[in-house]
Design a protein around this motif. Structure first.
Motif, PDB file in Angstrom:
ATOM      1  N   MET A   1       0.841  -1.179   0.000  1.00 10.47           N
ATOM      2  CA  MET A   1       0.000   0.000   0.000  1.00 10.47           C
ATOM      3  C   MET A   1       0.879   1.233   0.000  1.00 10.47           C
ATOM      4  O   MET A   1       1.923   1.278   0.606  1.00 10.47           O
ATOM      5  CB  MET A   1      -0.910  -0.028   1.216  1.00 10.47           C
ATOM      6  CG  MET A   1      -1.849   1.123   1.252  1.00 10.47           C
ATOM      7  SD  MET A   1      -3.128   0.792   2.463  1.00 10.47           S
ATOM      8  CE  MET A   1      -3.967   2.305   2.361  1.00 10.47           C
ATOM      9  N   LEU A   2       0.398   2.250  -0.631  1.00  7.82           N
ATOM     10  CA  LEU A   2       1.123   3.501  -0.762  1.00  7.82           C
ATOM     11  C   LEU A   2       0.850   4.403   0.426  1.00  7.82           C
ATOM     12  O   LEU A   2      -0.224   4.954   0.556  1.00  7.82           O
ATOM     13  CB  LEU A   2       0.660   4.217  -2.018  1.00  7.82           C
ATOM     14  CG  LEU A   2       1.680   4.301  -3.125  1.00  7.82           C
ATOM     15  CD1 LEU A   2       0.988   4.497  -4.440  1.00  7.82           C
ATOM     16  CD2 LEU A   2       2.690   5.339  -2.875  1.00  7.82           C
ATOM     17  N   GLY A   3       1.810   4.549   1.295  1.00 12.63           N
ATOM     18  CA  GLY A   3       1.641   5.449   2.436  1.00 12.63           C
ATOM     19  C   GLY A   3       0.444   5.073   3.287  1.00 12.63           C
ATOM     20  O   GLY A   3      -0.202   4.079   3.103  1.00 12.63           O
ATOM     21  N   SER A   4       0.157   5.911   4.262  1.00 12.79           N
ATOM     22  CA  SER A   4      -1.013   5.655   5.094  1.00 12.79           C
ATOM     23  C   SER A   4      -2.237   6.230   4.401  1.00 12.79           C
ATOM     24  O   SER A   4      -2.140   7.200   3.658  1.00 12.79           O
ATOM     25  CB  SER A   4      -0.825   6.300   6.471  1.00 12.79           C
ATOM     26  OG  SER A   4      -0.931   7.702   6.369  1.00 12.79           O
ATOM     27  N   PRO A   5      -3.410   5.645   4.658  1.00  8.02           N
ATOM     28  CA  PRO A   5      -4.624   6.156   4.017  1.00  8.02           C
ATOM     29  C   PRO A   5      -4.913   7.613   4.371  1.00  8.02           C
ATOM     30  O   PRO A   5      -5.567   8.312   3.633  1.00  8.02           O
ATOM     31  CB  PRO A   5      -5.737   5.252   4.551  1.00  8.02           C
ATOM     32  CG  PRO A   5      -5.067   4.084   5.177  1.00  8.02           C
ATOM     33  CD  PRO A   5      -3.662   4.492   5.482  1.00  8.02           C
ATOM     34  N   GLU A   6      -4.394   8.060   5.528  1.00  5.92           N
ATOM     35  CA  GLU A   6      -4.627   9.433   5.950  1.00  5.92           C
ATOM     36  C   GLU A   6      -3.580  10.390   5.393  1.00  5.92           C
ATOM     37  O   GLU A   6      -3.798  11.585   5.361  1.00  5.92           O
ATOM     38  CB  GLU A   6      -4.636   9.535   7.484  1.00  5.92           C
ATOM     39  CG  GLU A   6      -5.772   8.775   8.142  1.00  5.92           C
ATOM     40  CD  GLU A   6      -5.485   7.283   8.286  1.00  5.92           C
ATOM     41  OE1 GLU A   6      -4.312   6.896   8.407  1.00  5.92           O
ATOM     42  OE2 GLU A   6      -6.443   6.504   8.255  1.00  5.92           O
ATOM     43  N   GLY A   7      -2.444   9.881   4.976  1.00  2.96           N
ATOM     44  CA  GLY A   7      -1.372  10.727   4.475  1.00  2.96           C
ATOM     45  C   GLY A   7      -1.682  11.261   3.086  1.00  2.96           C
ATOM     46  O   GLY A   7      -2.590  10.799   2.399  1.00  2.96           O
ATOM     47  N   LEU A   8      -0.923  12.271   2.670  1.00  2.00           N
ATOM     48  CA  LEU A   8      -1.124  12.892   1.362  1.00  2.00           C
ATOM     49  C   LEU A   8      -0.989  11.870   0.235  1.00  2.00           C
ATOM     50  O   LEU A   8      -1.792  11.862  -0.693  1.00  2.00           O
ATOM     51  CB  LEU A   8      -0.131  14.040   1.170  1.00  2.00           C
ATOM     52  CG  LEU A   8      -0.231  14.787  -0.164  1.00  2.00           C
ATOM     53  CD1 LEU A   8      -1.622  15.405  -0.315  1.00  2.00           C
ATOM     54  CD2 LEU A   8       0.845  15.842  -0.260  1.00  2.00           C
TER      55      LEU A   8
ATOM     56  N   PHE B   1      -3.453   8.761  -3.986  1.00  6.28           N
ATOM     57  CA  PHE B   1      -3.650   7.467  -4.644  1.00  6.28           C
ATOM     58  C   PHE B   1      -5.129   7.112  -4.682  1.00  6.28           C
ATOM     59  O   PHE B   1      -5.648   6.668  -5.710  1.00  6.28           O
ATOM     60  CB  PHE B   1      -2.847   6.381  -3.912  1.00  6.28           C
ATOM     61  CG  PHE B   1      -2.950   5.041  -4.559  1.00  6.28           C
ATOM     62  CD1 PHE B   1      -2.229   4.747  -5.706  1.00  6.28           C
ATOM     63  CD2 PHE B   1      -3.779   4.066  -4.035  1.00  6.28           C
ATOM     64  CE1 PHE B   1      -2.330   3.509  -6.312  1.00  6.28           C
ATOM     65  CE2 PHE B   1      -3.893   2.823  -4.631  1.00  6.28           C
ATOM     66  CZ  PHE B   1      -3.162   2.540  -5.774  1.00  6.28           C
ATOM     67  N   ASP B   2      -5.837   7.324  -3.572  1.00  8.01           N
ATOM     68  CA  ASP B   2      -7.265   7.031  -3.500  1.00  8.01           C
ATOM     69  C   ASP B   2      -8.038   7.894  -4.502  1.00  8.01           C
ATOM     70  O   ASP B   2      -8.946   7.409  -5.183  1.00  8.01           O
ATOM     71  CB  ASP B   2      -7.782   7.258  -2.078  1.00  8.01           C
ATOM     72  CG  ASP B   2      -9.228   6.847  -1.921  1.00  8.01           C
ATOM     73  OD1 ASP B   2      -9.581   5.714  -2.333  1.00  8.01           O
ATOM     74  OD2 ASP B   2     -10.016   7.645  -1.391  1.00  8.01           O
ATOM     75  N   LEU B   3      -7.688   9.161  -4.605  1.00  6.70           N
ATOM     76  CA  LEU B   3      -8.351  10.064  -5.534  1.00  6.70           C
ATOM     77  C   LEU B   3      -8.143   9.614  -6.983  1.00  6.70           C
ATOM     78  O   LEU B   3      -9.096   9.559  -7.764  1.00  6.70           O
ATOM     79  CB  LEU B   3      -7.846  11.488  -5.348  1.00  6.70           C
ATOM     80  CG  LEU B   3      -8.406  12.535  -6.313  1.00  6.70           C
ATOM     81  CD1 LEU B   3      -9.909  12.703  -6.122  1.00  6.70           C
ATOM     82  CD2 LEU B   3      -7.694  13.858  -6.133  1.00  6.70           C
TER      83      LEU B   3
END
Length: 126
Positions: A1-8, A13-15
């Motif tokens: 996973m790329l970084g934490s879900p809360e991180g930029l 990535f989610d966007l």
């Protein structure tokens, strides 16, 4: 996973993932109204933007991230449906040229109209 879900990075990535899924959904819905596949719709979009150029099937397969046979089949289907006119280059017979027909231009207009929502949304991003 790329970084934490809360991180930029995670949010970015989610966007991107959500925009990609929404784009594919709209493309498939609009394509199905004209009895074409999403790949065929993408070829129409490229042909309409002048992005097909003279590079042939190999170039198109690289742009669209699909196999050469998939592109060849999609081109053949679009030609059978009267949405494009296919010709070979006079200089290099391996090069396939694609031009929109009048009917293909009308389908392209609807595709661009439906997908225009993404351009507007991206312009509003900081």
């Amino acid at each position: 996973m790329l970084g934490s879900p809360e991180g930029l990075e995670g949010k970015t990535f989610d966007l991107i993932d959500r925009i990609s899924k929404a784009y594919e959904y709209v493309l498939r819905r609009c394509s199905s109204r004209h009895s074409i596949t999403a790949l065929q719709a993408e070829l129409l979009l490229l042909a309409g933007s002048g992005g097909v150029g003279g590079g042939g099937v190999t170039r198109l397969s690289r742009i669209l991230l699909v196999t050469q046979p998939a592109v060849s089949d999609a081109i053949s289907a679009l030609a059978r449906k009267g949405l494009i006119v296919v010709s070979q280059s006079d200089l290099d017979m391996r090069v396939t040229r694609i031009k929109l027909s009048e009917k293909g231009g009308k389908v392209l207009e609807e595709l661009e109209e439906r997908l225009g929502i993404f351009e507007g949304a991206i312009k509003r991003l900081d």
